[in-house]
Design a protein around this motif. Sequence first.
Motif, PDB file in Angstrom:
ATOM      1  N   ARG A  96     -35.330 -12.893  83.251  1.00 39.40           N
ATOM      2  CA  ARG A  96     -36.017 -13.708  82.229  1.00 39.40           C
ATOM      3  C   ARG A  96     -37.071 -12.896  81.477  1.00 39.40           C
ATOM      4  O   ARG A  96     -37.478 -13.274  80.391  1.00 39.40           O
ATOM      5  CB  ARG A  96     -36.679 -14.922  82.890  1.00 39.40           C
ATOM      6  N   ARG A  97     -37.520 -11.819  82.093  1.00 40.21           N
ATOM      7  CA  ARG A  97     -38.587 -11.038  81.453  1.00 40.21           C
ATOM      8  C   ARG A  97     -38.077  -9.818  80.695  1.00 40.21           C
ATOM      9  O   ARG A  97     -38.862  -9.111  80.071  1.00 40.21           O
ATOM     10  CB  ARG A  97     -39.565 -10.542  82.519  1.00 40.21           C
ATOM     11  N   VAL A  98     -36.775  -9.499  80.840  1.00 38.41           N
ATOM     12  CA  VAL A  98     -36.276  -8.291  80.178  1.00 38.41           C
ATOM     13  C   VAL A  98     -35.093  -8.618  79.266  1.00 38.41           C
ATOM     14  O   VAL A  98     -34.476  -9.681  79.389  1.00 38.41           O
ATOM     15  CB  VAL A  98     -35.846  -7.209  81.220  1.00 38.41           C
ATOM     16  N   ASP A  99     -34.780  -7.668  78.380  1.00 40.79           N
ATOM     17  CA  ASP A  99     -33.662  -7.874  77.454  1.00 40.79           C
ATOM     18  C   ASP A  99     -32.327  -7.799  78.169  1.00 40.79           C
ATOM     19  O   ASP A  99     -31.421  -8.573  77.926  1.00 40.79           O
ATOM     20  CB  ASP A  99     -33.686  -6.813  76.344  1.00 40.79           C
ATOM     21  N   GLN A 100     -32.217  -6.778  79.031  1.00 42.78           N
ATOM     22  CA  GLN A 100     -30.972  -6.634  79.808  1.00 42.78           C
ATOM     23  C   GLN A 100     -31.284  -5.880  81.080  1.00 42.78           C
ATOM     24  O   GLN A 100     -32.261  -5.136  81.144  1.00 42.78           O
ATOM     25  CB  GLN A 100     -29.917  -5.895  78.992  1.00 42.78           C
ATOM     26  N   MET A 101     -30.469  -6.096  82.108  1.00 45.09           N
ATOM     27  CA  MET A 101     -30.675  -5.364  83.356  1.00 45.09           C
ATOM     28  C   MET A 101     -29.348  -5.070  84.039  1.00 45.09           C
ATOM     29  O   MET A 101     -28.310  -5.622  83.679  1.00 45.09           O
ATOM     30  CB  MET A 101     -31.640  -6.117  84.284  1.00 45.09           C
ATOM     31  N   THR A 102     -29.429  -4.167  85.022  1.00 48.33           N
ATOM     32  CA  THR A 102     -28.227  -3.750  85.756  1.00 48.33           C
ATOM     33  C   THR A 102     -28.369  -4.190  87.204  1.00 48.33           C
ATOM     34  O   THR A 102     -29.473  -4.081  87.768  1.00 48.33           O
ATOM     35  CB  THR A 102     -28.115  -2.206  85.704  1.00 48.33           C
ATOM     36  N   VAL A 103     -27.296  -4.675  87.790  1.00 43.07           N
ATOM     37  CA  VAL A 103     -27.333  -5.005  89.216  1.00 43.07           C
ATOM     38  C   VAL A 103     -26.171  -4.309  89.930  1.00 43.07           C
ATOM     39  O   VAL A 103     -25.097  -4.133  89.355  1.00 43.07           O
ATOM     40  CB  VAL A 103     -27.266  -6.538  89.475  1.00 43.07           C
ATOM     41  N   VAL A 104     -26.448  -3.912  91.171  1.00 44.48           N
ATOM     42  CA  VAL A 104     -25.426  -3.249  91.992  1.00 44.48           C
ATOM     43  C   VAL A 104     -25.189  -4.120  93.214  1.00 44.48           C
ATOM     44  O   VAL A 104     -26.111  -4.322  94.012  1.00 44.48           O
ATOM     45  CB  VAL A 104     -25.916  -1.848  92.444  1.00 44.48           C
ATOM     46  N   GLU A 105     -24.007  -4.678  93.338  1.00 44.46           N
ATOM     47  CA  GLU A 105     -23.725  -5.603  94.449  1.00 44.46           C
ATOM     48  C   GLU A 105     -22.378  -5.228  95.080  1.00 44.46           C
ATOM     49  O   GLU A 105     -21.369  -5.132  94.395  1.00 44.46           O
ATOM     50  CB  GLU A 105     -23.710  -7.049  93.931  1.00 44.46           C
ATOM     51  N   ILE A 106     -22.392  -5.056  96.390  1.00 44.23           N
ATOM     52  CA  ILE A 106     -21.167  -4.634  97.092  1.00 44.23           C
ATOM     53  C   ILE A 106     -20.234  -5.826  97.366  1.00 44.23           C
ATOM     54  O   ILE A 106     -19.012  -5.668  97.425  1.00 44.23           O
ATOM     55  CB  ILE A 106     -21.526  -3.925  98.420  1.00 44.23           C
ATOM     56  N   ASP A 107     -20.809  -7.010  97.516  1.00 48.67           N
ATOM     57  CA  ASP A 107     -20.036  -8.190  97.912  1.00 48.67           C
ATOM     58  C   ASP A 107     -19.309  -8.759  96.685  1.00 48.67           C
ATOM     59  O   ASP A 107     -19.944  -9.250  95.738  1.00 48.67           O
ATOM     60  CB  ASP A 107     -21.004  -9.230  98.518  1.00 48.67           C
ATOM     61  N   ARG A 108     -17.982  -8.683  96.737  1.00 50.01           N
ATOM     62  CA  ARG A 108     -17.164  -9.092  95.586  1.00 50.01           C
ATOM     63  C   ARG A 108     -17.399 -10.556  95.200  1.00 50.01           C
ATOM     64  O   ARG A 108     -17.458 -10.890  94.025  1.00 50.01           O
ATOM     65  CB  ARG A 108     -15.694  -8.885  95.963  1.00 50.01           C
TER      66      ARG A 108
END
Length: 275
Positions: free
Chosen positions: A57-69
């Motif tokens: 909510r505070r940024v324009d875009q972000m990246t997430v890394v998630e192992i669980d499909r």
Amino acid sequence: MNNRVHQGHFARKRFGQNFLNDDFVIENIVAAIAPKKTQALVEIGPGLAALTLPVARRVDQMTVVEIDRDLAARLAVHPELKDKIRIIQQDAMTVDFAQIAQERQQPLRIFGNLPYNISTPLMFHLFEFTTSVADMHFMLQKEVVNRLVAGPNSKTYGRLSVMAQYYCQIIPVLEVPPTAFTPAPKVDSAVVRLTPHQTIPHPVKDIKVLGQITTQAFNQRRKTIRNSLGQLFTLAQFEQIGIDANLRAENLSVEQYCALANIYQPQQTNTPSQA
Ligand code: SAM
């Protein structure tokens, strides 16, 4: 209670899933991170988005890394997040964070409530990318945070302290009780901030050597370094850099370990009694 249903998801023990459930704690963590609109935030292990949503909510875009499909698939259809986050469905241990920084054209601000079973190796993986990282905020076992910040002459000071402090300035931010998670872990947790040094205070020629020396010294932490490191260094070398060979692993500062790494000569095969 493990495997408890949470928003329709069963917590998977093998992925170290303990989901944050306490809004006050979540708010405090996000306040500590203090994300700014155009910054490159990267979350490791977003899970059910307890931290992802308030940060996104505070940024324009972000990246997430998630192992669980399954969790990655949920995030991909999350109404508020789907257009804002780039999901890397992968083991964070294999992610090239330098490439993400290059794509975002700025150093990364990495954060996560890390799976406890891989938190230490994951931090070592991240230390390889410190030139691409602005800072990191991690929820860890409190005991690991204590080891990260420990100074010489204490029981908690060890290889992790030396290697982490070589790369980063480290500040504990917040303590978190087991009740803040579902399922509740058996141990206390804490959030820590690691800020990579702009200039490494005591640079070494070969980081692998520093790793090798600290492993060898702390694996035999009750021995004097004359014994534990006797096959790597002569007594004359300890003397040359002003280190008393009768000290034990926990008595040496990060600077002293770095000095040792820099005088190490690989072809040496000394015996402990050699001068
Ligand atoms: N961020 C969520 C929260 O605070 O409620 C979840 C935290 S949970 C402790 C750890 C998360 O990391 C889970 O979503 C888990 O699936 C994910 N995870 C575990 N191992 C991982 C790995 N090797 N790479 C990326 N994500 C991982």
